[in-house]
Design an enzyme around this catalytic site. Sequence first.
Site, PDB file in Angstrom:
ATOM      1  N   ALA A  80       0.795  -1.033   0.083  1.00  0.00           N
ATOM      2  CA  ALA A  80       0.151   0.184  -0.020  1.00  0.00           C
ATOM      3  C   ALA A  80       1.003   1.148  -0.045  1.00  0.00           C
ATOM      4  O   ALA A  80       1.913   1.383   0.234  1.00  0.00           O
ATOM      5  CB  ALA A  80      -1.015   0.129   1.283  1.00  0.00           C
ATOM      6  N   GLY A 108       0.696  -5.067   0.775  1.00  0.00           N
ATOM      7  CA  GLY A 108      -0.567  -5.118  -0.217  1.00  0.00           C
ATOM      8  C   GLY A 108      -0.378  -5.611  -1.388  1.00  0.00           C
ATOM      9  O   GLY A 108      -1.254  -6.421  -2.145  1.00  0.00           O
ATOM     10  N   GLU A 116      -0.820  -9.184  -0.771  1.00  0.00           N
ATOM     11  CA  GLU A 116      -2.038  -9.638  -0.627  1.00  0.00           C
ATOM     12  C   GLU A 116      -2.724  -9.516  -1.988  1.00  0.00           C
ATOM     13  O   GLU A 116      -3.822 -10.453  -2.237  1.00  0.00           O
ATOM     14  CB  GLU A 116      -2.952  -8.574   0.344  1.00  0.00           C
ATOM     15  N   GLU A 146       4.947  -5.287   6.872  1.00  0.00           N
ATOM     16  CA  GLU A 146       4.170  -4.166   7.597  1.00  0.00           C
ATOM     17  C   GLU A 146       4.447  -4.076   9.353  1.00  0.00           C
ATOM     18  O   GLU A 146       4.535  -2.804   9.670  1.00  0.00           O
ATOM     19  CB  GLU A 146       2.581  -4.495   7.753  1.00  0.00           C
TER      20      GLU A 146
END
Length: 257
Positions: free
Chosen positions: A65, A108, A111, A131
């Site tokens: 992200a 992300g 993911e 993260e």
Amino acid sequence: MSNQYIEAFVEDKIGVIQLNRPEVLNALNRQMVDEIVEKLEQYDESEDVRVMMIKGNDKAFAAGADIEEMMDETPLTMELADPFAVWDHITLINKPIIASVNGVALGGGFELALHCDLIVAGESSKFGFPEVQLGVMPGAGGTQLLTKAIGERKALEWIWLGEQMEAREALKLGAINRVVADELVFEESFRLAKQLANQAPISIRLIKESVKAAKDMTLMDGMNLERKNFYLTFASEDQKEGMKAFTEKRSPSFKGV
Ligand code: HXC
């Protein structure tokens, strides 16, 4: 929506999405995720598409992200905008999605790959959840999807340590499907996509539904769903064509009806 952060094209019934924010290693900002989800939904509806692919560039599938976009959020701004809820739409896509990964797939980005049904990776690609080093944790399904793929022990170790893992190691754990030479990733993904695109689309769809359900259902419920889906394939012309082609000793030609 016109696309700023992705490119998309359809070839041989394969709907390709190319992540296109190379200056930040395809860091996923919210608009980019919206564009990806919207395109996946369009492809899912389209009669011209049987299989979808998501790819990045040579250096990155996606490095997670967008940290700059996120850094000043508060719990309330996050809760009210609920920016990761849109990821649930990917779970509802019926057609196969293949992630074609070169470079890093982190946070992300990993993911997004895990939301795909199959992952083809280059030998020097790397996967991980950094993260924890940012004082946060995965938020778009990482703890769930990775655990369902490789089990609790390895998922905890990997996500806790926040380390990048080589593609071959990820393959051994069952987190990804195939590792090929870096320069062959797109070719191999496309070959796999074409193979799937030539199968009976209704079978492919019902197999996806049944396999995904196995994670959440009791054995009896899952067996029941599988059985009903098996019976449902007999409503299709492709079942007639597939079995007729077998008896006529020729290759079937599937239409998706
Ligand atoms: C914003 C990013 C970014 C990210 C890289 N960049 N990753 N910007 N968000 N996630 C930017 C860098 O700031 C830099 O911009 C440019 O991309 C190139 O990156 P470098 O760091 O210079 O490249 P390199 O030295 O090769 O290192 C590659 C890297 C590193 C190891 C992948 O960029 C990195 O650690 N990135 C962050 C990875 C990460 O923590 N991801 C998880 C994010 S949180 P400039 O302007 O300096 O050139 C997350 C939560 C998910 O994903 C929640 C659900 C969606």
